[in-house]
Scaffold this active site. Structure first.
Site, PDB file in Angstrom:
ATOM      1  N   TYR A  95       0.875  -1.119  -0.055  1.00 34.09           N
ATOM      2  CA  TYR A  95      -0.109  -0.120   0.051  1.00 34.09           C
ATOM      3  C   TYR A  95       0.705   1.222  -0.025  1.00 34.09           C
ATOM      4  CZ  TYR A  95      -3.636  -3.402   0.758  1.00 34.09           C
ATOM      5  OH  TYR A  95      -4.525  -4.482   0.914  1.00 34.09           O
ATOM      6  N   GLY A 220      24.061 -21.284  -1.848  1.00 30.59           N
ATOM      7  CA  GLY A 220      25.358 -20.319  -1.825  1.00 30.59           C
ATOM      8  C   GLY A 220      25.323 -19.406  -3.096  1.00 30.59           C
ATOM      9  N   ASP A 248      18.910  -9.197   0.825  1.00 33.40           N
ATOM     10  CA  ASP A 248      19.507  -7.897   1.598  1.00 33.40           C
ATOM     11  C   ASP A 248      20.654  -8.303   2.561  1.00 33.40           C
ATOM     12  OD1 ASP A 248      17.396  -6.539   0.161  1.00 33.40           O
ATOM     13  OD2 ASP A 248      16.057  -6.636   1.786  1.00 33.40           O
TER      14      ASP A 248
END
Length: 306
Positions: A95, A220, A248
């Site tokens: 949103y 990996g 991340d």
């Protein structure tokens, strides 16, 4: 964005309680790097609302410099809801249309601040949000390149934000200006028509990228430069709690290794470990480890800090 994580599994229509946290690929990388002991700054635009104040407070509390965050009085902070089912990746619902972050512009960048950095990290998510954010990413990358600052890029293709036909030319264009790129195999398939790590690496190196670190999940990663290739085995997590944020964490671990002057293989090992540890905890950024924690996870104590 503010993330609402359901306290129970199943379709959201039957979920009544949520835990509040934060989400965002760039902020995840910033937090993960800060926990590993690096000085990190984060650019964004937040609404002049309680959710914006919450995000800024959390990220500042993690040791990330938020002094260049812009507060927008016209647009609200974006939201994200997860929908969870047992032992599978969660669904996500954005949103964020016309959110403060999607209205970030070139004028919101502090170029002198970028000049002081060693690495500029950007993702395809910001490219996808709007034409304004796309221009801001291009300006930041072009400025970094002109000032000999390493540029790292995670394609982070989100087809809920833009179509692959729109994403492909923009992402491939940015990759030509990138020093380090972090594609996944699925992203290689979408961008290049192949999920073969060697073919992905060769294609991106030929575009001018200096280092390609292809994420292979639990297997990996495959890392390539013009002069070296490394296949680095991953770490097994039997029952991951939440896979969102693992990519991340991988990027942050790899960049930490670069900043520490580690070898290419050691960068891959650190990246794999941080990415794996991110899956041990529910939430996008809560599982990112400190340096001491990741060293214990890897079973090492000394050489990673040489």
């Amino acid at each position: 964005m503010v993330l609402f994580n359901p306290d129970s599994t199943g379709p959201l229509r039957y979920v009544h309680n949520f835990s509040k946290s934060i989400a965002g690929a760039e902020s995840n990388v910033a937090i993960a790097l800060a926990r590993l002991g690096h000085d990190v700054g984060w650019f964004s635009k937040l609404g002049n609302d309680e959710f914006g104040s919450y995000i800024k407070s959390i990220i500042r509390g993690e040791g990330v410099d938020v002094s260049r965050v812009v507060v927008d009085s016209e647009n609200n902070t974006g939201l994200l809801f997860k929908e969870r089912f047992a032992h599978v990746d969660p669904n996500v619902y954005y949103y964020r249309k016309n959110s403060a972050a999607s209205n970030m512009t070139i004028e919101d960048l502090d170029l002198d601040y970028i000049r002081s950095a060693k690495i500029l990290h950007v993702t395809g998510i910001t490219l996808a949000l709007s034409e304004n954010t796309r221009q801001a990413v291009y300006k930041a990358v072009e400025f970094a390149k002109a000032n000999n600052i390493l540029v790292s890029f995670d394609p982070n293709i989100r087809l809920k934000l833009w179509s692959i036909d729109k994403a492909r030319p923009t992402i491939l264009d940015i990759i030509q200006m990138t020093d380090i790129v972090f594609p996944g195999k699925e992203e290689g398939k979408l961008l290049l028509g192949t999920d073969n790590p060697k073919q992905i690496s060769e294609a991106f190196l030929n575009m001018g990228c200096k280092t390609v670190a292809t994420k292979l999940g639990k297997e990996g990663c495959y890392i390539t430069t013009k002069h070296q290739s490394e296949e680095v085995r991953g770490y097994t997590v039997e029952k991951p709690e939440d896979t969102v944020g693992a990519g991340d964490g991988f990027a942050a671990g790899f960049l930490s290794g670069i900043l520490k002057g580690l070898s290419l293989r050691e960068c891959g090992q650190l990246a794999n470990a941080v990415g794996a540890m991110a899956t041990l905890v529910r939430g996008d950024m809560e599982g990112f480890p400190t340096l001491d924690q990741v060293k214990k996870f890897m079973g090492i104590e000394e050489h990673i800090e040489r």
